[in-house]
Design an enzyme around this catalytic site. Structure first.
Site, PDB file in Angstrom:
ATOM      1  N   ALA A  83       2.984  -0.706   4.965  1.00 49.86           N
ATOM      2  CA  ALA A  83       2.555  -0.780   6.368  1.00 49.86           C
ATOM      3  C   ALA A  83       2.092  -2.178   6.766  1.00 49.86           C
ATOM      4  O   ALA A  83       2.084  -2.515   7.955  1.00 49.86           O
ATOM      5  CB  ALA A  83       1.456   0.245   6.626  1.00 49.86           C
ATOM      6  N   HIS A 130      12.764  -2.475   2.397  1.00 45.85           N
ATOM      7  CA  HIS A 130      12.157  -1.199   2.794  1.00 45.85           C
ATOM      8  C   HIS A 130      13.036  -0.063   2.314  1.00 45.85           C
ATOM      9  O   HIS A 130      14.263  -0.096   2.519  1.00 45.85           O
ATOM     10  CB  HIS A 130      11.990  -1.111   4.316  1.00 45.85           C
ATOM     11  N   LEU A 131      12.425   0.903   1.718  1.00 42.68           N
ATOM     12  CA  LEU A 131      13.161   2.074   1.237  1.00 42.68           C
ATOM     13  C   LEU A 131      13.800   2.818   2.408  1.00 42.68           C
ATOM     14  O   LEU A 131      14.964   3.219   2.353  1.00 42.68           O
ATOM     15  CB  LEU A 131      12.205   3.008   0.485  1.00 42.68           C
ATOM     16  N   SER A 132      13.008   3.013   3.441  1.00 46.03           N
ATOM     17  CA  SER A 132      13.495   3.769   4.605  1.00 46.03           C
ATOM     18  C   SER A 132      14.090   2.804   5.627  1.00 46.03           C
ATOM     19  O   SER A 132      13.842   1.587   5.575  1.00 46.03           O
ATOM     20  CB  SER A 132      12.337   4.543   5.245  1.00 46.03           C
ATOM     21  N   ARG A 191      12.823   4.979  12.704  1.00 46.34           N
ATOM     22  CA  ARG A 191      11.570   5.740  12.608  1.00 46.34           C
ATOM     23  C   ARG A 191      10.663   5.434  13.808  1.00 46.34           C
ATOM     24  O   ARG A 191      11.139   5.001  14.849  1.00 46.34           O
ATOM     25  CB  ARG A 191      10.899   5.425  11.269  1.00 46.34           C
ATOM     26  N   HIS A 203       4.028  -4.467   9.302  1.00 46.20           N
ATOM     27  CA  HIS A 203       4.011  -4.401  10.755  1.00 46.20           C
ATOM     28  C   HIS A 203       2.861  -5.186  11.398  1.00 46.20           C
ATOM     29  O   HIS A 203       2.848  -5.353  12.604  1.00 46.20           O
ATOM     30  CB  HIS A 203       3.966  -2.923  11.186  1.00 46.20           C
ATOM     31  N   GLU A 213      12.684  -9.229   1.990  1.00 48.19           N
ATOM     32  CA  GLU A 213      11.860  -8.058   2.310  1.00 48.19           C
ATOM     33  C   GLU A 213      12.709  -6.801   2.116  1.00 48.19           C
ATOM     34  O   GLU A 213      13.868  -6.768   2.544  1.00 48.19           O
ATOM     35  CB  GLU A 213      11.400  -8.177   3.774  1.00 48.19           C
ATOM     36  N   ASN A 250       8.077  -5.483  -0.691  1.00 48.50           N
ATOM     37  CA  ASN A 250       7.983  -4.354   0.228  1.00 48.50           C
ATOM     38  C   ASN A 250       6.513  -4.287   0.611  1.00 48.50           C
ATOM     39  O   ASN A 250       5.697  -3.768  -0.156  1.00 48.50           O
ATOM     40  CB  ASN A 250       8.440  -3.057  -0.426  1.00 48.50           C
ATOM     41  N   ARG A 299       4.977  10.863  -2.667  1.00 52.67           N
ATOM     42  CA  ARG A 299       4.757  10.568  -1.256  1.00 52.67           C
ATOM     43  C   ARG A 299       6.042  10.776  -0.446  1.00 52.67           C
ATOM     44  O   ARG A 299       7.026  10.063  -0.627  1.00 52.67           O
ATOM     45  CB  ARG A 299       4.340   9.100  -1.149  1.00 52.67           C
ATOM     46  N   ARG A 319       7.079   0.932  13.577  1.00 48.78           N
ATOM     47  CA  ARG A 319       7.714   0.419  12.351  1.00 48.78           C
ATOM     48  C   ARG A 319       8.898  -0.496  12.649  1.00 48.78           C
ATOM     49  O   ARG A 319       9.471  -1.095  11.750  1.00 48.78           O
ATOM     50  CB  ARG A 319       8.207   1.585  11.471  1.00 48.78           C
ATOM     51  N   PRO A 369       0.786  -1.227   0.000  1.00 45.04           N
ATOM     52  CA  PRO A 369       0.000   0.000   0.000  1.00 45.04           C
ATOM     53  C   PRO A 369       0.828   1.292   0.000  1.00 45.04           C
ATOM     54  O   PRO A 369       1.872   1.370   0.654  1.00 45.04           O
ATOM     55  CB  PRO A 369      -0.828  -0.100   1.288  1.00 45.04           C
ATOM     56  N   ASN A 370       0.335   2.222  -0.766  1.00 50.60           N
ATOM     57  CA  ASN A 370       0.874   3.592  -0.865  1.00 50.60           C
ATOM     58  C   ASN A 370       2.177   3.690  -1.653  1.00 50.60           C
ATOM     59  O   ASN A 370       2.661   4.790  -1.910  1.00 50.60           O
ATOM     60  CB  ASN A 370       1.049   4.227   0.533  1.00 50.60           C
ATOM     61  N   TYR A 401      11.150   8.601   1.209  1.00 52.01           N
ATOM     62  CA  TYR A 401      11.069   7.464   0.274  1.00 52.01           C
ATOM     63  C   TYR A 401      11.762   7.713  -1.070  1.00 52.01           C
ATOM     64  O   TYR A 401      11.758   6.836  -1.927  1.00 52.01           O
ATOM     65  CB  TYR A 401       9.600   7.075   0.053  1.00 52.01           C
ATOM     66  N   ASP A 435       1.626 -15.563   6.251  1.00 57.97           N
ATOM     67  CA  ASP A 435       1.198 -16.952   6.037  1.00 57.97           C
ATOM     68  C   ASP A 435       1.188 -17.314   4.559  1.00 57.97           C
ATOM     69  O   ASP A 435       1.496 -18.449   4.187  1.00 57.97           O
ATOM     70  CB  ASP A 435      -0.202 -17.177   6.627  1.00 57.97           C
TER      71      ASP A 435
END
Ligand code: DQA
Length: 146
Positions: A77, A100-102, A107, A80, A98, A74, A18, A111, A10-11, A23, A87
């Site tokens: 959210a 993550h950009l950040s 943070r 988390h 996995e 990625n 954004r 997160r 998402p996002n 990001y 699953d």
């Protein structure tokens, strides 16, 4: 040829607009173009999927996961709290990385925990779009070594 699924949650469709200070300034299409070029150099076949919906991500993994050799994800959210995506990765028995950009550990506290990471081979955080390239490089090995 290895088939690697690259899934964004998402996002992440809003990358560039954004929070660019967090990001980065590249759009998801630009990142994916770069990944396509890099995959071509490595001889990997990549398939891209982005959704803002947990169920769609799970359906995609069910549909494509059994035929794939690896997953770069990625989960946004969902990282988390989505036990359902966790699953699904286990269900299709995919070797996952996995991304993550950040740097999620620098943070907000919520997160700091990933419920997805324990079912992944590893995770890459904080290197921006470069993280996806690093993840792709991981899959540049014989099938038996993945
Ligand atoms: C993110 C980190 C998540 O905490 C956040 O919800 C995102 C993006 C990252 O790539 O840094 O949507 O996954």
């Amino acid at each position: 040829m290895h088939r690697i699924l690259i899934v964004n949650g998402p996002n992440l469709n809003l990358l560039r607009q954004r929070e660019p200070e967090t990001y980065g300034s590249r759009s998801l299409d630009e990142i994916n173009e770069r990944l396509t070029a890099h995959a071509g150099q490595l001889g990997l076949d990549v398939s891209f999927f982005q959704s803002n919906s947990e169920g769609e991500i799970i359906d995609y993994l069910h549909r494509e996961g059994f035929e794939a050799d690896g997953l770069i994800i990625n989960p946004g959210a969902f990282t988390h709290y989505s036990y359902a995506i966790r699953d699904a990765i286990v269900a299709v028995n995919l070797c996952a990385v996995e991304v993550h950009l950040s740097n999620i550990y620098s943070r907000e506290e919520f997160r700091h925990k990933s419920v997805i990471a324990p079912v992944c081979r590893g995770h890459i955080v904080g290197f921006g779009a470069e993280g996806y390239i690093m993840a792709l490089s991981f899959f540049n090995k014989p099938k038996g070594d993945i």
